[in-house]
Design a protein around this motif. Structure first.
Motif, PDB file in Angstrom:
ATOM      1  N   GLN A   1       0.898   8.972   2.183  1.00  0.00           N
ATOM      2  CA  GLN A   1       0.043   9.825   2.992  1.00  0.00           C
ATOM      3  C   GLN A   1       0.675  10.104   4.346  1.00  0.00           C
ATOM      4  O   GLN A   1       0.627  11.225   4.866  1.00  0.00           O
ATOM      5  CB  GLN A   1      -1.335   9.175   3.156  1.00  0.00           C
ATOM      6  N   CYS A   2       1.309   9.082   4.871  1.00  0.00           N
ATOM      7  CA  CYS A   2       1.957   9.249   6.180  1.00  0.00           C
ATOM      8  C   CYS A   2       3.218  10.096   6.083  1.00  0.00           C
ATOM      9  O   CYS A   2       3.459  10.956   6.935  1.00  0.00           O
ATOM     10  CB  CYS A   2       2.282   7.861   6.757  1.00  0.00           C
TER      11      CYS A   2
ATOM     12  N   HIS B   1       2.523   1.320   7.351  1.00  0.00           N
ATOM     13  CA  HIS B   1       1.327   1.538   6.553  1.00  0.00           C
ATOM     14  C   HIS B   1       1.377   0.816   5.199  1.00  0.00           C
ATOM     15  O   HIS B   1       0.352   0.731   4.507  1.00  0.00           O
ATOM     16  CB  HIS B   1       1.103   3.031   6.328  1.00  0.00           C
TER      17      HIS B   1
ATOM     18  N   ASN C   1       0.849  -1.197   0.000  1.00  0.00           N
ATOM     19  CA  ASN C   1       0.000   0.000   0.000  1.00  0.00           C
ATOM     20  C   ASN C   1       0.886   1.249   0.000  1.00  0.00           C
ATOM     21  O   ASN C   1       1.114   1.878   1.041  1.00  0.00           O
ATOM     22  CB  ASN C   1      -0.924  -0.019   1.214  1.00  0.00           C
ATOM     23  N   TRP C   2       1.345   1.607  -1.175  1.00  0.00           N
ATOM     24  CA  TRP C   2       2.269   2.737  -1.278  1.00  0.00           C
ATOM     25  C   TRP C   2       1.563   4.073  -1.086  1.00  0.00           C
ATOM     26  O   TRP C   2       2.167   5.038  -0.619  1.00  0.00           O
ATOM     27  CB  TRP C   2       2.983   2.702  -2.630  1.00  0.00           C
ATOM     28  N   SER C   3       0.297   4.154  -1.420  1.00  0.00           N
ATOM     29  CA  SER C   3      -0.422   5.415  -1.205  1.00  0.00           C
ATOM     30  C   SER C   3      -0.562   5.708   0.284  1.00  0.00           C
ATOM     31  O   SER C   3      -0.508   6.871   0.713  1.00  0.00           O
ATOM     32  CB  SER C   3      -1.792   5.361  -1.883  1.00  0.00           C
ATOM     33  N   ALA C   4      -0.730   4.647   1.074  1.00  0.00           N
ATOM     34  CA  ALA C   4      -0.817   4.842   2.533  1.00  0.00           C
ATOM     35  C   ALA C   4       0.507   5.333   3.089  1.00  0.00           C
ATOM     36  O   ALA C   4       0.552   6.206   3.972  1.00  0.00           O
ATOM     37  CB  ALA C   4      -1.237   3.533   3.206  1.00  0.00           C
TER      38      ALA C   4
ATOM     39  N   ASP D   1      -1.187  -1.797   5.281  1.00  0.00           N
ATOM     40  CA  ASP D   1      -2.583  -1.471   5.621  1.00  0.00           C
ATOM     41  C   ASP D   1      -3.513  -2.131   4.606  1.00  0.00           C
ATOM     42  O   ASP D   1      -3.208  -2.238   3.416  1.00  0.00           O
ATOM     43  CB  ASP D   1      -2.796   0.034   5.640  1.00  0.00           C
TER      44      ASP D   1
ATOM     45  N   CYS E   1       6.644   5.403   9.318  1.00  0.00           N
ATOM     46  CA  CYS E   1       5.457   5.240   8.473  1.00  0.00           C
ATOM     47  C   CYS E   1       5.435   3.925   7.690  1.00  0.00           C
ATOM     48  O   CYS E   1       4.422   3.570   7.076  1.00  0.00           O
ATOM     49  CB  CYS E   1       5.356   6.395   7.464  1.00  0.00           C
TER      50      CYS E   1
END
Length: 357
Positions: free
Chosen positions: A285-286, A354, A279-282, A357, A351
Motif C-alpha cells: 500500500q505504501c 510498514h 505485513n506485506w499488504s501494508a 504494522d 516504506c
C-alpha cells in the motif's frame, strides 16, 4: 468315358433280338430314333453312321448289348482352355456340352469363379477359351448384421454395391470405399443418423503443486492461475448395436490450456521463513497504493513492491514485475527479504517500516 456323359445315360441293355428295334441315339445333344437290327452299341453306331474319334465318350460301352427302347449317348471330345487369375492357360480335353459341365469334369465346379463365359454357354467342337477370377472371401458388418460374401470386385465400395448396400454421404466405412478389397477383409459400415456437428469443448487445465518451506503446512499460495483451453470437436450421430450413439470425427485445439502452479507449505508451525509473518499488504500500500501493475517510469520501478528489474531477476522473476500476478510478486518480495537477511532498509528505505504494522 467321361463322367458327364455317363450321367446322361438312360438305362438300356437287355437281350438282343433278331428283329427291328427302336433305339434313342443322342449325339452331342442331338437326339434321333434309329431302327436297327444291331445287337451292341458299337453296331448301332456303325449302322447309324456315327464315327468315333479319340477321347469321345460313349455310354453304354461299345460292347454292351442294346435292347428294344434302349438309348445310346455319344459325346465328342473337345478342348476347353482355362486361364484363372492371369495364370498360364491350361488346356483340357472334355466331353461336356457346356462350360458348367466341363468345369465339373475338370474339378473346378466348386471353385467360386467369375468367368468370361456363362456356365450355360455351349462349348463348340472346335473348342473354347475361358478366362476367370477366383472370388475373394470377406465379411461385411453392418450394425448387427454379418454377411459373408465372395467377390471379384477390386475396391471396397464396389463390394458393398454388389451386395446391395448403398453408402450414405456421412456413413462411416472401414476400410474406406476406395481401398482395395482384399482376401479375408472385414468391411465395417456404420450408418449415419444425421449430419456432423461441431461444438466447442473445454480442455481442463491441470494444477501443479510445488512444496515450499516458506509456508507452514496447510498453507497454500497460488503462483499461476490455471486457465482451461478450448477445442473444437466434430461428432456424428450413428447407429451402433441397434442404438443411437456418437462418433468423434475430428478434434482441433483452438486454445491450449495453461496449467496452474500452487505452492504448498512444508514448514512446521512457527518454522516458516520470518518473511511470511510480516505485513506485506501494508508495504504494498505504501509502495504502490496496492496496484500490482504500478509502474514508476521515472525511477524504473514496477509492481506492488516497486522492484527494479535487477532485484526482480535476483529473486527469480522473469519478464516485468508489473505483469506478474500479485501472489508471485509477494512471493518474490519475501524471497528478496530473506536474501538480504531481513535488511529491509536496503530495499524499501521509506516504506519498509510498514512490514511491522
Amino acid at each position: 468315358m467321361g463322367a458327364g456323359a455317363a450321367a446322361l445315360l438312360l438305362a438300356g441293355g437287355g437281350t438282343a433280338y433278331a428283329m427291328d428295334k427302336q433305339v434313342l441315339l443322342d449325339v452331342d445333344g442331338r437326339e434321333r430314333v434309329v431302327h436297327t437290327y444291331a445287337a451292341t452299341v458299337g453296331e448301332v453306331l456303325d449302322a447309324a453312321g456315327v464315327r468315333l474319334k479319340e477321347n469321345d465318350a460313349v455310354a453304354p460301352g461299345l460292347g454292351e448289348e442294346v435292347g428294344r427302347g434302349g438309348a445310346v449317348v455319344v459325346r465328342s471330345a473337345r478342348e476347353l482352355t482355362v486361364a484363372i487369375d492371369g495364370e498360364e492357360p491350361e488346356a483340357h480335353r472334355v466331353t461336356a456340352l457346356t462350360v458348367g459341365e466341363a468345369l465339373d469334369q475338370i474339378g473346378l465346379s466348386a471353385e467360386p469363379l467369375e468367368l468370361s463365359e456363362e456356365r450355360s454357354a455351349p462349348i463348340p467342337e472346335e473348342g473354347l477359351e475361358v478366362t476367370g477370377e477366383r472370388a475373394r472371401g470377406m465379411v461385411i458388418l453392418r450394425d448387427r448384421v454379418r454377411t459373408e460374401v465372395a467377390t471379384t470386385e477390386a475396391v471396397v465400395g464396389d463390394v458393398l454395391a454388389e451386395n446391395g448396400i448403398d453408402v450414405g454421404a456421412h456413413d462411416i466405412v472401414e476400410p474406406e470405399v476406395d481401398r482395395p478389397a482384399e482376401e479375408g477383409a472385414v468391411i465395417r459400415v456404420v450408418e449415419a443418423l444425421g449430419e456432423p456437428e461441431t461444438e466447442e469443448v473445454a480442455i481442463e487445465a491441470e494444477t501443479e503443486e510445488r512444496e515450499t518451506d516458506e509456508l507452514e503446512k496447510g498453507e497454500e499460495r497460488t503462483v499461476r492461475e490455471a486457465e482451461d483451453g478450448v477445442k473444437e470437436v466434430t461428432v456424428l450421430p450413428v447407429l451402433e448395436e441397434g442404438e443411437e450413439a456418437e462418433r468423434v470425427l475430428e478434434e482441433q485445439v483452438v486454445e491450449e490450456p495453461v496449467d496452474g502452479v500452487v505452492e504448498v507449505g512444508t514448514a512446521e508451525p512457527g518454522q516458516a521463513g520470518s518473511a511470511g509473518g510480516l505485513n506485506w499488504s501494508a508495504l504494498a500500500q505504501c509502495e504502490s497504493g496496492g496496484d500490482p501493475s504500478a509502474v514508476n517510469a521515472a525511477g524504473g520501478y514496477y509492481g506492488l513492491y516497486q522492484f527494479s528489474p535487477s532485484t526482480w531477476r535476483s529473486a527469480g522473476g522473469t519478464g516485468s514485475p508489473a505483469e506478474a500476478s500479485a501472489s508471485e510478486q509477494t512471493m518474490r518480495a519475501q524471497k528478496l527479504y530473506e536474501m538480504v537477511g531481513g535488511n529491509w532498509r536496503s530495499q524499501w528505505p521509506e516504506c519498509g517500516r510498514h512490514l511491522f504494522d
